[in-house]
Each structure stands twice: as C-alpha cells, then as structure tokens.
Design an enzyme around this catalytic site. Structure first.
Site, PDB file in Angstrom:
ATOM      1  CG  HIS A   1      -1.564  53.896  24.974  1.00 33.44           C
ATOM      2  ND1 HIS A   1      -1.056  53.656  26.346  1.00 33.44           N
ATOM      3  CD2 HIS A   1      -0.402  54.113  24.113  1.00 33.44           C
ATOM      4  CE1 HIS A   1       0.198  54.182  26.301  1.00 33.44           C
ATOM      5  NE2 HIS A   1       0.519  54.491  25.058  1.00 33.44           N
TER       6      HIS A   1
ATOM      7  CB  SER B   1       3.567  53.771  25.137  1.00 34.99           C
ATOM      8  OG  SER B   1       3.354  55.044  25.427  1.00 34.99           O
TER       9      SER B   1
ATOM     10  CG  ASP C   1      -2.132  53.483  29.473  1.00 33.75           C
ATOM     11  OD1 ASP C   1      -2.690  53.875  28.625  1.00 33.75           O
ATOM     12  OD2 ASP C   1      -0.736  53.307  29.387  1.00 33.75           O
TER      13      ASP C   1
END
Length: 763
Positions: free
Chosen positions: A220, A544, A148
């Site tokens: 994220h 996600s 990620d």
C-alpha cells in the site's frame, strides 16, 4: 434439605460477588495504551518536554521510576507535546485532570483507506510533468512525507538516477532495521522511519510482523508514494494489462517514509509519533491514505486531526483520504485544516466479457487473466448449496457452503453484499475449491472495482445480474463463457464518483464542506511490494489512491509557489476544480448515475493544469483556525492548552461558517443569514472579477459587492454573501458562486439547508 439448599444459594451468591469484585479490581488495574495530548510544544525544548513527561508518569506510579519507564511508549516533543503510555483506566482519568492536558484517548485502530490517471487529468510527459507556462523543476526541493505501510526502495519508481543531492536543511534519517539500512535510501527516498509500539500493544503477539523496518511488506505504501511522486517507468503494467509509461504527479519530488501501518492496521500512538518526527524532519507535505471509521471523534481526541493541526500551523500541507464507506455522512478526516479527497473513476476500465448461451453478451469488471475455452453450464450458487447451509446462504458463496458434486465444472453466479476486496477474492477461491470453472459475482452495492480472481470471473451490478439470473431460470440448458480481462478506454462517461467513496455532510462540523475535492481512485496502477505478491506493480482502488493524486498536485504547486500557505494551496486546488465530466455533462455519482453533489465531490474534480494560476485564493491563518475552534465551543482555557500561547476567543467567529473556507455551507438557515469571505489576488496585478451566482433551489443569494477590482498582487478584498429563504425545501440544496474574468473562474460551492422548527419551517 432446605437448609442445604439455602447454604448452596448463599455460597453461589458469595461466589458471584467475589467474581464481580475480582472483575472490577482486574479492570481497574489492567493497563492499556493511551495517548496523552498536551497541545503545542510552546517554548520548552524537546529534552525539557521529555523530562516533564517522565515526571507525570513518576507521579502516576507514586514515585516508582521502574514502573514509569515500563509504562512509557513514546514522547511527542517536536511538533507538539504529549506522550503515549500504558495506563489503567483510573490513571487515565487522573492524568486527564492534570494541568496542561488537552485530551486523553485510547490507542485507536485506523484503516488504510495509478499510469493513465495523470494523462486523464491532462498532465503529459515523462520526468518533469511540466505545466505549460510554468517551470516545476523546483520539485526536487519539495519533500513529501508518507505515513503508510513503508516503501520498497528498489522499485524503479523510486530510482534516484539523475537527481541532485538532498536539499539543505533536511533533518530526516534512514532508520536501520530488518532488510533496511541507511544505504537503502537514496537521493529520491531521503528518509525512512518505522513505528511499531502502538501496533504491538494492541495486536495478538503471535501475529508475525514482516520487516521490522521501513521496508514495505504490504504494498500500500509503495503504491501511494509512487502515485504521488514516482519516477517515470517505461513499461509499467499488471500482467500485461494497462501497459504503458507511468509516473507520479511530481516525479522529481523527494520522498520521506513514516511506516506506521502493519498488515493494514495503524494505531494512534504510532501515527502521532510519525507526525511529530515528520514536522521536525522538515517535510513540506504529509500524505495519509488512512483514517478513522466514521463517525469521527472530536478534533483533539483524534490523532490525525491533532497531528495535522500542528503540521499545518508550521506550514506543512496535510492531504488525507475521505474513506471508503460510501454512505451519506461517512466522510472522515473532517478537520478544515486537512485537504480531504474523494475518489472517482477515469476513462479506463478493466473488463471481462460474459457470453451467454442465447447470444447475449455483457461486460463485467475483472482483472482475471484466465479465460474459459468452451461454454459451461451456468447455475445460481444457491442451487449448489451443501452441508448445513441454506440455498440463500450458499448464494453468497460462503466458505464451505457449496456442494462439490453440484458445482463441479459449472459457472456459478454468486452474490456479494459488502465492500471488502478480500471477501470478493475469497468467493472466487470458494468456487474454485468446489470445482467451479468460472464465477459471475453480483455486487449488490454496484461498486465497479476490478479484482484479480484466480479463475475466469467478472463482477456485474444488480441490473445485469438479474438479467443473467433470468436467463438461467428460463432456460433448460443455460451456458456461459467468460473471457479474460482486457483494458478498455473511453467505455463510459468519466470521471464518475465511485460508489465506495465516503460522502458528506460533515458529521462533526456541518458548516465545513467535506470532502474537499475529487481525484482518480478506481483501478489505479502503481508500484507494489514483491514481498506481498510476486509482482512489482499492482492495480488498487479506494480513496487511498485518490489522496496521493492530490498530494502530487500539491507538490507541483509548492515547486512554483513555495511561500503559499496550506490553505492557499487548498483554495487553488478546489476553486479551479470542475463539476463537469469529459463530455461536458455534470459529473455523476453512485450506481444509479444521479447528478453528483458537493457531498460526493466537494468542489469538483481536480484540474492540475489550472491550479498554478487560480486568480484568487481564500487564505486562512493559524489564528483563523483558532477563531474557528472558538466558534464550535472551545473555551479560552482549552484553546490555550492546545496552542500554548495567550490566544483567546475574543476574535471568535459568530459561526463556523465564517471560516475563510473555499466553500460556503449553511446547515441551519432560518430567515436569512450573511457570511463574509476574503479573497487574495494571486493573478495579474490589475484585474477585475464579477460575481456569477447559481443559487441553491429555493434560496435567494445576494453578493455585495458584485465586482472586485484589484490594483496589485497580494491585495485582499472582502465580500458578503446573503442567503434568504424563498421556497424552502426539506433537505440540503446546492449552488455555486464564481468570481469570473476573461482568464479565471474562481468557484466555490454553496450548500444550504433550511432549518425546521417543531411547528414547521422557520419563516
């Protein structure tokens, strides 16, 4: 004069020829980054693989060691073999023909595809997330690898307070870099690496890369890691919204970070390097909230499929998001060895109230914390058109499209046709810049995602939007007030499949159902990077966010059943899932509220309290995946290139539907078709199951035998399912098969489409 013109024509012709020649020469000599994939590692050690890679590059560059070294970017030599290098198109074609090379493909860009959600799924508690009847304390020995944007290790979600030492045998490390060193890791975050070469090769050099280290500058990666495995945080909230205690699904599991994504972009050569290292380091699970844009390419020309294949072959579970395109057939991460996750809502919403001058009141999705203290005139943004823009263009509140004189002091109704959160935020900024005091955004895709607007604003769907526009058009002095956002529980039926969640059928191998399962992915609160926005927690939506919910559940299963294979774990999750919402009604999908199908939700919504005792599992081995590859056209030679052993297609399945998958999909049924499955007893040693079938419309389904009697734990039994056309339909139809006893329902979806000939139906 004529001869002069002829000379001009000749000169122009020669000039064009020279231009074309130089363009061709330039393209043949300009290099770009390629992945050269060469299958399993085989018996060669990492050093020998590195030497062989260098030799290939030396040969391509005609013995020039300098040019070979300059072109080399990565060598993959732990979980599988291959390399990434800068090659011309001609060199890429050359290397593709070399012995041992499976595929050569360019460095492709990938896109990046959180408190109350665990309560909603039935897991309550603080640190342990214990499931009644089981101890999940062994989660401290489960290591999750996150590919990620990195991590913000100082977040309270990643505290190591009270955690035991790092598990023995862990080979990972904390790679030092900008604002990150080995001491930045702890007993919670036990590994951190970063990969930049693929990104830098493709992106403009002047683009700033924040933190050349595993530190998260985007947010994220911290969000997904804390959703799956974050520690308990006493008062997590988003500027006061959604306040409460929060934790991940496996709060005591360990985290290893592989930062491959920069400014929301990830590239194949970096992804493969991360997979290679994660396999070598010894992670038990790999979680990827990212993927290719649909349609996805062949399994072994796709970095995620390649990395996942070799990870799963070594017992590592791979969980990935389905994508956010929302349309039919758009699901990605399609390989059967991956657990692919779709996104749902929970029963929590963030809404702002819209009060019209006629007393009508509506609710819209919003994270806007500001409110209007008094009513203001409301107009359609098309009325405030300015510059060279038409009223239609201005209705979408495009940049510079609004006339300040017309917009100042008013509430504007704007339209939105895309799916990008950033473009929705931008519309709010455009209205604010034009002097607007509020905004109502009509989301034409009805995606229901809350956005943190800078002005009082709310998102509504088409139905509510038309009512508001009708009020404007039929009132002499229309006004509106928009209140600040609030947290609402139980407002609507839940879970719902989110409109943005990518859907099946599987565009690559329709015999394999994708997505596999549904998990919360709408308005999820979790950890964030203060470098991206000056806050420690944030609310995000997307598949996600759904992916790490399943990752956390996988970690809990691993803690109780450490010897279960990746496919056994997938089976436990999917066969215990439900297709019913909290009101015991069928789960709905899309803005129109239609009944969700397996193409929306796979086997159903995850139920973490049931996964530890599924009763029966559908297991699959690496040999089964090889037989699957043969069934879709892989030859002995290509299979051996991938596996680096003596595998052949002698045991090939007759069809890809024959893979022992926890669903059955028959995309081209003629008259009749039979498929076999094998189930393994992981429940009580002596147990009996009976088949319960809900056949797809127009299809007769027969199960033989109808009763399975087990005498021992681990015992395997086979059964056959026969499909026969009764009253054919034009499209896919859906049903289910459940193996039932007093303690368990082991359910698999049945997905069938009758094949049509040029002259009508096959009968």
């Amino acid at each position: 004069m004529g001869s002069f013109r002829n000379a001009q024509k000749v000169f122009l012709y020669l000039y064009l020829c020279m231009f074309v020649f130089l363009a061709v020469i330039g393209s043949s000599f300009s290099s770009k980054l390629y992945v050269v994939y060469m299958g399993s590692r085989g018996s060669d050690g990492p050093d020998e693989i590195l030497r062989q890679n260098h030799q290939i590059l030396n040969d391509l560059h005609r013995g020039s060691v300098e040019q070979a070294k300059a072109s080399h970017v990565y060598s993959y030599r732990h979980g599988f073999r291959g390399f990434a290098a800068r090659l011309t198109d001609e060199q890429a074609s050359q290397v593709a023909e070399m012995p041992g090379v499976v595929s050569v493909f360019p460095n492709t860009r990938r896109s990046l595809h959180t408190t109350h959600s665990w309560d909603f799924m039935g897991l309550v508690g603080e640190e342990t997330m214990e499931i009644p009847g089981y101890s999940t304390k062994n989660q401290v020995n489960v290591i999750i690898g996150f590919i990620d944007t990195g991590i913000w290790p100082e977040s309270p979600s990643f505290s190591d307070e009270g955690m035991p030492p790092v598990p023995a045998g862990w080979k990972g490390r904390c790679q030092p870099g900008e604002a990150f060193n080995s001491s930045t890791c702890n007993r919670k975050v036990i590994g951190a690496r970063y990969y930049l070469n693929g990104y830098q090769s493709e992106e403009e050099q002047e683009k700033i890369v924040a933190y050349k280290s595993a530190r998260d500058s985007v947010g994220h990666g911290s969000h997904t890691a804390s959703t799956a495995a974050g520690r308990y945080v006493d008062n997590m909230n988003y500027s006061g919204l959604a306040a409460g205690g929060a934790r991940g699904g496996a709060p005591m599991a360990r985290i290893a970070v592989y930062k491959t994504c920069w400014r929301s972009a990830c590239y194949d050569v970096d992804l493969l390097a991360a997979f290679d290292d994660a396999i070598r380091d010894g992670v038990h699970i790999i979680s990827l909230s990212l993927g290719a844009d649909s349609p996805q390419g062949d399994y072994f020309s796709d970095a995620i499929s390649i990395g996942a294949f070799h990870a799963v072959s070594r017992g590592v579970v791979v969980v990935a998001s389905a994508g956010n395109e929302g349309s039919s057939g758009s699901a990605t991460n399609l390989a059967p060895w991956i657990i692919t996750v779709a996104a749902s809502s929970t029963d929590r919403d963030f809404t702002s109230d819209i009060i019209l001058g006629n007393g009508a009141q509506f609710s819209g999705e919003s994270l806007s914390l500001s409110k209007m203290n008094a009513p203001a005139r409301i107009i359609s943004a098309s009325e405030a058109y300015g510059g060279y823009f038409t009223p239609y263009q201005s209705s979408y509140c495009l940049e510079s499209s609004l006339n300040i004189t017309k917009a100042k002091g008013k509430v504007l109704v704007c339209r939105h046709a895309g799916s990008s959160t950033e473009s929705k935020l931008a519309k709010g900024a455009v209205v604010k810049q034009a002097g607007g005091v509020g905004m109502i955004l009509i989301d034409e895709a009805d995606r229901d995602v809350a956005i943190p607007f800078a002005i009082p604003a709310a998102i509504v769907g088409n139905r509510v939007g038309y009512k508001i526009l009708s009020y404007i058009n039929n009132s002499s002095n229309p006004t509106s007030t928009i209140l600040s956002s609030k947290t609402v529980l139980g407002l609507q039926a839940a879970p719902l499949v989110t409109p943005f969640s990518s859907k099946g059928p599987n565009a690559l191998t329709p015999e394999i159902l994708k997505p596999d399962v549904l998990a919360p992915g709408l308005n999820i609160l979790a950890a964030w990077s203060p470098a991206s926005a000056n806050m420690n927690f944030n609310i995000l939506s997307g598949t996600s966010m759904a992916c790490p919910h399943v990752t956390g559940i996988v970690a809990l299963i691993k803690s109780v059943h450490p010897s279960w294979s990746p496919s056994a774990i997938k089976s436990a999750i999917t066969t215990t899932a439900t297709t019913w919402d909290k009101h015991r009604k069928p789960i709905r999908a899309g803005p129109d509220g239609r009944k969700a199908s397996p193409f929306d939700l796979g086997s159903g919504f995850v139920r973490p309290k049931q996964v530890l005792n599924p009763g029966l599992i559908y297991d699959a081995t690496p040999a089964d995946y090889k037989a699957f590859l043969c069934s879709i056209g892989y030859s002995d030679r290509k299979l051996q290139l991938i596996t680096r052993d003596n595998s052949t297609c002698s045991e090939a399945f007759t069809t890809a539907s024959s893979l022992n998958y926890p669903s059955i999909t028959v995309p081209n049924l003629k008259n009749s078709f039979s498929v076999s499955r094998t189930v393994t007893n992981v429940g009580r040693p002596r147990s009996i199951y009976k088949a319960v079938v809900f056949p797809p419309t127009g299809i007769n389904v027969t199960v033989v035998p109808k009763r399975l009697a087990f005498d021992s734990y681990g015992q395997k039994m086979n059964f056959t399912v026969k499909f026969e056309v009764a009253a054919p339909t034009k499209d896919y139809v859906f049903g289910s098969l459940s193996w039932r006893n007093r303690r368990s329902w082991v359910t698999t979806p049945l997905v069938v489409r009758v094949m049509h000939s040029r002259f009508g139906l096959w009968m």
